[in-house]
Design a protein around this motif. Structure first.
Motif, short mmCIF file in Angstrom:
data_model
loop_
_atom_site.label_atom_id
_atom_site.label_comp_id
_atom_site.label_asym_id
_atom_site.label_seq_id
_atom_site.Cartn_x
_atom_site.Cartn_y
_atom_site.Cartn_z
N PHE A 10 -1.95 -43.17 13.27
CA PHE A 10 -1.54 -41.78 13.41
C PHE A 10 -0.05 -41.68 13.69
CE2 PHE A 10 -1.02 -37.94 16.09
CZ PHE A 10 -1.39 -36.99 15.15
N ALA A 11 0.47 -42.57 14.53
CA ALA A 11 1.91 -42.57 14.82
C ALA A 11 2.71 -42.93 13.57
CB ALA A 11 2.22 -43.55 15.95
N ASP A 12 2.23 -43.87 12.77
CA ASP A 12 2.90 -44.20 11.51
C ASP A 12 2.91 -43.01 10.56
OD1 ASP A 12 3.62 -46.77 12.16
OD2 ASP A 12 1.84 -47.69 11.25
N TRP A 13 1.80 -42.28 10.51
CA TRP A 13 1.71 -41.11 9.64
C TRP A 13 2.71 -40.05 10.05
CZ3 TRP A 13 -0.46 -36.12 10.72
CH2 TRP A 13 -0.58 -35.31 9.59
N LEU A 14 2.93 -39.88 11.36
CA LEU A 14 3.88 -38.88 11.83
C LEU A 14 5.33 -39.31 11.63
CD1 LEU A 14 2.33 -37.56 15.15
CD2 LEU A 14 2.53 -36.37 12.98
N THR A 15 5.60 -40.60 11.64
CA THR A 15 6.98 -41.06 11.51
C THR A 15 7.38 -41.37 10.08
OG1 THR A 15 6.30 -43.33 12.02
CG2 THR A 15 7.09 -41.98 13.85
N ASP A 16 6.42 -41.61 9.20
CA ASP A 16 6.75 -41.88 7.80
C ASP A 16 7.21 -40.61 7.11
OD1 ASP A 16 6.07 -44.52 8.06
OD2 ASP A 16 4.07 -44.30 7.17
N PRO A 17 8.08 -40.74 6.11
CA PRO A 17 8.44 -39.56 5.33
C PRO A 17 7.22 -38.99 4.63
CG PRO A 17 9.93 -41.38 4.86
CD PRO A 17 8.81 -41.93 5.70
N PRO A 18 7.15 -37.68 4.47
CA PRO A 18 5.97 -37.08 3.83
C PRO A 18 5.88 -37.47 2.37
CG PRO A 18 7.66 -35.43 4.16
CD PRO A 18 8.14 -36.68 4.84
N SER A 19 4.65 -37.57 1.91
CA SER A 19 4.44 -37.95 0.51
C SER A 19 3.95 -36.78 -0.34
CB SER A 19 3.42 -39.09 0.44
OG SER A 19 2.20 -38.68 1.03
N GLY A 20 3.86 -35.60 0.26
CA GLY A 20 3.38 -34.43 -0.47
C GLY A 20 4.47 -33.79 -1.30
N GLY A 21 4.09 -32.82 -2.03
CA GLY A 21 5.03 -32.11 -2.87
C GLY A 21 5.27 -30.70 -2.38
N PRO A 22 5.50 -29.78 -3.31
CA PRO A 22 5.81 -28.41 -2.91
C PRO A 22 4.66 -27.68 -2.21
CG PRO A 22 5.91 -28.67 -5.31
CD PRO A 22 5.63 -30.01 -4.72
N ILE A 23 3.42 -28.05 -2.50
CA ILE A 23 2.30 -27.38 -1.83
C ILE A 23 2.30 -27.75 -0.35
CG2 ILE A 23 -0.22 -27.28 -1.68
CD1 ILE A 23 -0.28 -27.57 -4.72
N GLN A 24 2.45 -29.03 -0.04
CA GLN A 24 2.53 -29.46 1.35
C GLN A 24 3.77 -28.88 2.02
OE1 GLN A 24 3.74 -33.51 2.31
NE2 GLN A 24 1.97 -33.68 3.68
#
Length: 131
Positions: A10-24
């Motif tokens: 969970f901490a990695d998910w919060l610190t990693d750059p987002p992988s989503g696009g314009p919808i996210q």
């Protein structure tokens, strides 16, 4: 999988750059963060807040219902916590998905995370000292 590995994921998910696009970018970084930040700011301005009552014992003066109403300095510090969480969401998922703002999203995101920590400490202090 052990419990602490899930916490690290969970901490990695919060610190990693987002992988989503314009919808996210627009749903999480725009709409969700605007709702959260607006609620936190309104708590600070009105000095009143309504939140889930998660106290089970130790604070009988806070009440036993599902909703907890707080006012005064307690609501201001609670609103500060919520506002910083909304800013974190915005910086992570809006700025992180925007190509021009991407270089600045890490600095802003960690600044908002620091704001969350400081606000939680201030809120805990006011709840303990002024209750």
């Amino acid at each position: 999988m052990r419990h602490n590995e899930t916490l690290f994921d969970f901490a990695d998910w919060l610190t990693d750059p987002p992988s989503g696009g314009p919808i996210q970018m627009w749903l999480a970084g725009g709409l969700l963060s605007a709702v959260v930040t607006t609620y936190g700011t309104s708590c600070c301005i009105a000095q009143r807040a309504t939140t889930l009552n998660i106290t089970t014992r130790g604070f009988p003066s806070l009440g036993r219902g599902l909703w907890l109403e707080i006012s005064g300095i307690h609501a201001v510090t609670f609103g500060s916590v919520i506002t910083c969480i909304g800013l974190f969401i915005h910086f992570q998922w809006f700025w992180g998905n925007h190509k021009r703002m991407f270089p600045f999203h890490e600095f802003a995101k960690y600044g908002a995370a620091l704001g969350v920590v400081v606000s939680i400490i201030a809120h805990a202090f006011t709840m303990i000292a002024h209750t």
